[in-house]
Each structure stands twice: as C-alpha cells, then as structure tokens.
Design a protein around this motif. Sequence first.
Motif, PDB file in Angstrom:
ATOM      1  N   PHE A 119       0.828  -1.193   0.000  1.00 14.31           N
ATOM      2  CA  PHE A 119       0.000   0.000   0.000  1.00 14.31           C
ATOM      3  C   PHE A 119       0.869   1.251   0.000  1.00 14.31           C
ATOM      4  O   PHE A 119       0.552   2.247  -0.673  1.00 14.31           O
ATOM      5  CB  PHE A 119      -0.942   0.018   1.201  1.00 14.31           C
ATOM      6  CG  PHE A 119      -1.826   1.239   1.219  1.00 14.31           C
ATOM      7  CD1 PHE A 119      -2.847   1.377   0.301  1.00 14.31           C
ATOM      8  CD2 PHE A 119      -1.608   2.253   2.124  1.00 14.31           C
ATOM      9  CE1 PHE A 119      -3.646   2.503   0.291  1.00 14.31           C
ATOM     10  CE2 PHE A 119      -2.400   3.383   2.126  1.00 14.31           C
ATOM     11  CZ  PHE A 119      -3.423   3.511   1.207  1.00 14.31           C
ATOM     12  N   GLN A 120       1.986   1.220   0.716  1.00 13.68           N
ATOM     13  CA  GLN A 120       2.909   2.350   0.670  1.00 13.68           C
ATOM     14  C   GLN A 120       3.487   2.531  -0.731  1.00 13.68           C
ATOM     15  O   GLN A 120       3.713   3.657  -1.185  1.00 13.68           O
ATOM     16  CB  GLN A 120       4.025   2.165   1.699  1.00 13.68           C
ATOM     17  CG  GLN A 120       3.547   2.347   3.138  1.00 13.68           C
ATOM     18  CD  GLN A 120       4.636   2.077   4.145  1.00 13.68           C
ATOM     19  OE1 GLN A 120       5.050   0.934   4.353  1.00 13.68           O
ATOM     20  NE2 GLN A 120       5.120   3.125   4.787  1.00 13.68           N
TER      21      GLN A 120
ATOM     22  N   CYS B  45      -3.458 -10.138   2.969  1.00 12.71           N
ATOM     23  CA  CYS B  45      -2.588  -9.380   3.887  1.00 12.71           C
ATOM     24  C   CYS B  45      -1.133  -9.586   3.511  1.00 12.71           C
ATOM     25  O   CYS B  45      -0.777 -10.507   2.767  1.00 12.71           O
ATOM     26  CB  CYS B  45      -2.809  -9.822   5.337  1.00 12.71           C
ATOM     27  SG  CYS B  45      -4.497  -9.642   5.935  1.00 12.71           S
ATOM     28  N   GLU B  46      -0.299  -8.732   4.082  1.00 10.28           N
ATOM     29  CA  GLU B  46       1.139  -8.780   3.833  1.00 10.28           C
ATOM     30  C   GLU B  46       1.869  -8.552   5.142  1.00 10.28           C
ATOM     31  O   GLU B  46       1.585  -7.592   5.866  1.00 10.28           O
ATOM     32  CB  GLU B  46       1.512  -7.696   2.826  1.00 10.28           C
ATOM     33  CG  GLU B  46       2.994  -7.623   2.481  1.00 10.28           C
ATOM     34  CD  GLU B  46       3.287  -6.480   1.536  1.00 10.28           C
ATOM     35  OE1 GLU B  46       4.062  -6.686   0.581  1.00 10.28           O
ATOM     36  OE2 GLU B  46       2.749  -5.377   1.750  1.00 10.28           O
ATOM     37  N   GLY B  47       2.782  -9.436   5.487  1.00 13.85           N
ATOM     38  CA  GLY B  47       3.532  -9.274   6.717  1.00 13.85           C
ATOM     39  C   GLY B  47       3.990 -10.597   7.268  1.00 13.85           C
ATOM     40  O   GLY B  47       3.850 -11.650   6.638  1.00 13.85           O
TER      41      GLY B  47
ATOM     42  N   HIS C  13      -0.297  -6.013   7.240  1.00 15.02           N
ATOM     43  CA  HIS C  13      -0.873  -4.969   6.399  1.00 15.02           C
ATOM     44  C   HIS C  13      -2.052  -5.539   5.618  1.00 15.02           C
ATOM     45  O   HIS C  13      -1.912  -6.553   4.922  1.00 15.02           O
ATOM     46  CB  HIS C  13       0.162  -4.422   5.413  1.00 15.02           C
ATOM     47  CG  HIS C  13       1.412  -3.937   6.052  1.00 15.02           C
ATOM     48  ND1 HIS C  13       1.467  -2.800   6.832  1.00 15.02           N
ATOM     49  CD2 HIS C  13       2.676  -4.432   6.028  1.00 15.02           C
ATOM     50  CE1 HIS C  13       2.702  -2.620   7.252  1.00 15.02           C
ATOM     51  NE2 HIS C  13       3.457  -3.591   6.783  1.00 15.02           N
ATOM     52  N   LEU C  14      -3.188  -4.883   5.680  1.00 21.33           N
ATOM     53  CA  LEU C  14      -4.348  -5.280   4.887  1.00 21.33           C
ATOM     54  C   LEU C  14      -4.212  -4.689   3.486  1.00 21.33           C
ATOM     55  O   LEU C  14      -4.139  -3.474   3.317  1.00 21.33           O
ATOM     56  CB  LEU C  14      -5.634  -4.786   5.546  1.00 21.33           C
ATOM     57  CG  LEU C  14      -6.928  -4.969   4.749  1.00 21.33           C
ATOM     58  CD1 LEU C  14      -7.210  -6.443   4.516  1.00 21.33           C
ATOM     59  CD2 LEU C  14      -8.087  -4.297   5.459  1.00 21.33           C
ATOM     60  N   LEU C  15      -4.178  -5.568   2.458  1.00 24.62           N
ATOM     61  CA  LEU C  15      -4.069  -5.105   1.084  1.00 24.62           C
ATOM     62  C   LEU C  15      -5.434  -4.993   0.416  1.00 24.62           C
ATOM     63  O   LEU C  15      -5.636  -4.135  -0.442  1.00 24.62           O
ATOM     64  CB  LEU C  15      -3.185  -6.047   0.269  1.00 24.62           C
ATOM     65  CG  LEU C  15      -1.720  -6.162   0.707  1.00 24.62           C
ATOM     66  CD1 LEU C  15      -0.971  -7.087  -0.228  1.00 24.62           C
ATOM     67  CD2 LEU C  15      -1.060  -4.796   0.744  1.00 24.62           C
TER      68      LEU C  15
ATOM     69  N   CYS D 254      -9.409  -1.875   8.273  1.00 26.48           N
ATOM     70  CA  CYS D 254      -8.538  -2.739   9.056  1.00 26.48           C
ATOM     71  C   CYS D 254      -9.259  -4.053   9.270  1.00 26.48           C
ATOM     72  O   CYS D 254     -10.457  -4.197   8.987  1.00 26.48           O
ATOM     73  CB  CYS D 254      -8.163  -2.087  10.390  1.00 26.48           C
ATOM     74  SG  CYS D 254      -9.569  -1.738  11.459  1.00 26.48           S
ATOM     75  N   ILE D 255      -8.520  -5.026   9.779  1.00 25.49           N
ATOM     76  CA  ILE D 255      -9.101  -6.354   9.994  1.00 25.49           C
ATOM     77  C   ILE D 255     -10.262  -6.282  10.976  1.00 25.49           C
ATOM     78  O   ILE D 255     -11.292  -6.951  10.801  1.00 25.49           O
ATOM     79  CB  ILE D 255      -8.020  -7.328  10.505  1.00 25.49           C
ATOM     80  CG1 ILE D 255      -6.904  -7.479   9.457  1.00 25.49           C
ATOM     81  CG2 ILE D 255      -8.616  -8.675  10.828  1.00 25.49           C
ATOM     82  CD1 ILE D 255      -7.318  -8.147   8.181  1.00 25.49           C
ATOM     83  N   ASP D 256     -10.123  -5.463  11.995  1.00 28.32           N
ATOM     84  CA  ASP D 256     -11.203  -5.334  12.977  1.00 28.32           C
ATOM     85  C   ASP D 256     -12.482  -4.825  12.323  1.00 28.32           C
ATOM     86  O   ASP D 256     -13.589  -5.269  12.667  1.00 28.32           O
ATOM     87  CB  ASP D 256     -10.783  -4.389  14.106  1.00 28.32           C
ATOM     88  CG  ASP D 256      -9.692  -4.989  14.978  1.00 28.32           C
ATOM     89  OD1 ASP D 256      -9.564  -6.231  14.976  1.00 28.32           O
ATOM     90  OD2 ASP D 256      -8.969  -4.233  15.644  1.00 28.32           O
ATOM     91  N   ALA D 257     -12.354  -3.887  11.380  1.00 30.54           N
ATOM     92  CA  ALA D 257     -13.536  -3.378  10.690  1.00 30.54           C
ATOM     93  C   ALA D 257     -14.202  -4.472   9.871  1.00 30.54           C
ATOM     94  O   ALA D 257     -15.442  -4.560   9.806  1.00 30.54           O
ATOM     95  CB  ALA D 257     -13.142  -2.203   9.795  1.00 30.54           C
ATOM     96  N   LEU D 258     -13.407  -5.336   9.240  1.00 35.01           N
ATOM     97  CA  LEU D 258     -13.970  -6.449   8.469  1.00 35.01           C
ATOM     98  C   LEU D 258     -14.672  -7.440   9.393  1.00 35.01           C
ATOM     99  O   LEU D 258     -15.730  -7.996   9.045  1.00 35.01           O
ATOM    100  CB  LEU D 258     -12.868  -7.149   7.678  1.00 35.01           C
ATOM    101  CG  LEU D 258     -12.233  -6.351   6.536  1.00 35.01           C
ATOM    102  CD1 LEU D 258     -11.141  -7.172   5.867  1.00 35.01           C
ATOM    103  CD2 LEU D 258     -13.284  -5.944   5.521  1.00 35.01           C
TER     104      LEU D 258
END
Length: 547
Positions: A178-179, A454-456, A465-467, A525-529
């Motif tokens: 994402f960056q 995700c990435e990490g 990181h959520l992609l 973010c994952i929590d939102a999902l």
Amino acid sequence: MAEQAYTVASDSEASYGEQPSPFPDVALGIDIGTSQCGVAIWNGSSVELLTNARNEKRLRSYVLFKDTIPTGGVREELAHPEEEIFSGSAIFNIKRLIGRVDTDPAVQASKTLPFLVQTLGLGVRPFIAAQVNNVWRSTTPEEVLAIFLLELRSMAELHLRRPVRDVVLTVPVAFSRFQHTRVERACEMAGLRVLRLMPEPTAVALLYAQQQLRAPREKTALIFNMGAGYTDVAVATTAGGVSQIKALAGCTLGGEDVLQSAMRRLGRLAESASLSRLRVAAQRAVHALSSDHVAPVEADVGRGEKVDRTLARAELEDLCRPILERCEGLVRRCMEDARVSAMDVDDVILVGGGTRMPSMKALVLGLCGKEGAYEGLDEMEAAVRGAALEGAVASGGEGLDLLTIQATSLSLGVRGEAGGFVPVVRRNTAVPARKEARFTTVKEGQEEALVVVCEGEGKMARDNHLLGFFKVSEIPPGPKGSVEISVCMDIDASNVLRVFAGVVSAGASVFEVRMPLLDDGHGWCIDALDRLYGSTMDLCPLAKSHD
C-alpha cells in the motif's frame, strides 16, 4: 482566515531548444531518502549524478511552506538554514509518514517533530500541517512528496535538456504494497511514471553486480543500509552481471532514532523554536561523533536557558544499545533466511549515513567475520546509482548486460480461521512467482467465502498490512469442509500482484480474477472487516498446498 490551498503543478512550460540532449532517452534513477535524496542517469557509458543550483549531488528531503508556492529548495541558489527547516514551517521525514495510518508506531513517534502530526487513533490517515505565519497549513504525505519530486523533475529536465517522464525509485524493504501505491500516486501527481520501485539494497546489489562483471566466480555480498528513517539488510549473489537477492530484511529504524535518543539525553523543551535549536545542535554532535570521541553541544533554547555540555561517543552508544541489538537481529535473520554463514560472505557493503557510526560498522563487520567493508561503492551514492542502472535496463538502454532477480520482502497470504494468517507467498520468494494454496469452508452450508489478502510476518492477520478483500460466491452448500477453494497469487516481473480465487470443481479450479487493492487503505482494518462480516465466511487451510 481561510486556509491556503497548495497544488502540485509545473510552474512553466519548458523549452529545450533545438540542440538535442546529450543523454540517452532512459529513465531517471531517484533515491528519495528520509533526510537526503539523489538523482542520477545512465549517460551511455557510466552513471552520472545530477546537481542542483548549488552544485550539490545530495539534496535535503523537505518541503518548506513559507511563501505562496511551497519549495524543496532544489532550485534556490541559497540553501535554507537548518533553523528555518526545523522551525515548524517545513515538512520532512515524509518517508516515515506516507501510506501509514495514525495508529502506526512510526506515525506516533513522528509527533515529536517540529511540524504538526495529529492523530485520532482510529486507523485513518494522520493529519499533518506546517506553520506559516502562525497559521497551520494542512497537507498530505503524498502531496509533500509530489511537490519535492516535481522540483527534482524540473532540475533533471534543465540538466538533460529534454522532458522527463520515466523514473525508477528506491524504497525501503519495510514498505508495504500500500505504501508503494502511495509513492506511485505522488509520482503521478508530479507527472512521472514509475517503471520500477526497487528496495534500496536491491539497487545497491545491481551496482555491485556491474562492478563484478569480470569476477572469476560467483560472489556473495551482505548489504547493510541504514539511513535516517529505515534500516535494510540483503544477501545477494552475483555472477556475470546477474544479481539474485537471496534474502531481505528491514525495519523502521534509522538515524532519526539515534538523534531522538541524543535529544532525550540532552533535554527537550516543548516549544518548537527550542526544539529546532536543540535538534540542530544534537544532529551536529551525532555527526561529529562518527570521527571524534567527544563532541560539544551548545544551544540557546530560549527563556534564558542554554544547553552547554559535551556528548561522548560511549554515552551515545549506550543510548543506542537497543538500536544496535535490533540491527543485529536483522542481520542474523537475513543471513539465516539466505542460508549463508559468515564464511560464505565475500563482501560486506555498508550504505547510508547510519553506517558511519563506529559501533554500527563494527557490529555488522563482526557478524560477517570481516575486518573491513567493501570499498568499491560510495556509501551515500550507491542506491541512486543502482536505480539509474535499473532505469537504463528497464528503458532498453544500450551497453548494459545486467539483470536483477528480486525477492518478496514480506510474506503474502490470506486470513484463515479464527483470524490467523496463512502465507501463500512466503518472504524472500524469487520474483516473478506464482503460488497456490487450498482452503475449505468452516461452516455448514457456507455459500460465500471472504478472501482477505494481507502482507507481513505476523501470526495473526490483524498484525499484518491489509491489502484488500473480496468474496467468492456461489459456493455449493454442503457439510463443513466438503468444498475445496483455491487461492492463487501471481507476482509478475514488475512486482504487480494479482490474486485468483475460486471453487475447485471436479479437480479443476474455476477462478474468479480479483485485484486485492483498496481504493484507500486508510480507515480499513481487519477489525472493521470482523465487525462487518464476522467469521461466517472464513476459510480453513487444507494441509496440502501447491506451487
């Protein structure tokens, strides 16, 4: 008073005359450092660094919001004083802010900088602003980077006498995808097209490969790059102009952390004017301690108070012990991932201003069993020179027979049952790559599955990181675990990620093609999902995966 709006645009339509450019039509190489940057190009026979109006090859990375038009000081004949840059009216250290949410530790640490970094703790884009005439002027990290890139582009066009569009940029190993998209967005705002985003040690490895073209055997190098904002480590092998990255490691740690440690020891006051004076004095002392054992620190911090003392190298090294320990862990992990020992390393390449610290240099050389570092590269120019070589190669430039086999710096995977992270493409996988993993349903009669990419390296999805995410629909209802779902990840030579997912029917995969990139990663973010979808559409990994 209404807030002044800043826009990114070219200030003139350049005219380059009838005389053709003496440089080949190849992409620029740009190394955007946290504190300094460089621009270089392949001139047909060697790499040439471009200079600004003050004939400087290394340029300070900042944007000053002092006048109507913000400036990075590239075109000015007189440099901006450090006190002015650190007064709160300039934005710098932008690489530590771009593409990050306000809950990120790197963003939280940036709140000590002279300009305004305001966070809400909601996982959204941080608010940043510069102080101009006692009024805060808001901006975004992407816009600040775009303004600076536009000045670099104008400088290059003046030097090359032709329009500039294509670039190769270096980025830290620790940058998420994402960056990467945020950097590409800034380049787009500046009228630039990104051909490659290269991890900084990968660019250095390419330059090393060019120098080892005539070496009688394959050579292995450990590259340690410590700049102001990031530390990168890579193990690369080279033979015949081919450089292969065996392993990468990186973190958000650099000279800025060393400086902050020194400032905490020297004492800090709350006012930005006081901080700017103390920062300048502390920075000069840290630089001096690279060669001296003791450095004076003198700063008038206002209100009749002064800092007047000495800082010893041993004292600074004691303050930086946690930084040294973390760097040691990075080097050890990178060598372990590459499956090399100290005896296998032919050369140790030290890059970046942070490697001038005697203790840091001794640490890395000691871990590799070497008495001295490789001397064929300039520690401050190696990354930008490598980017220029890649720019020429990517543009089809003549006279270069070089190839870089890159590797993924972070693992890529999907969220599994109970929020776990299931890697599909593991870190340090050679690129291009295509990997597949098989999953199944976790509920009776499950007709949909949510593929969360995700990435990490975290064991839980929320730690990475959520992609992006998407649904696989029309799953045949049946007992739990009765349906097989395939997730395939493909990374091409340009490092573009594609994700394919679908239900496996009669032994063959029926794929839906999706691109797991959020329009705006801030706020998701994952929590939102979890709140939106719960766990009813989770995936459970099967024991067997397929490459």
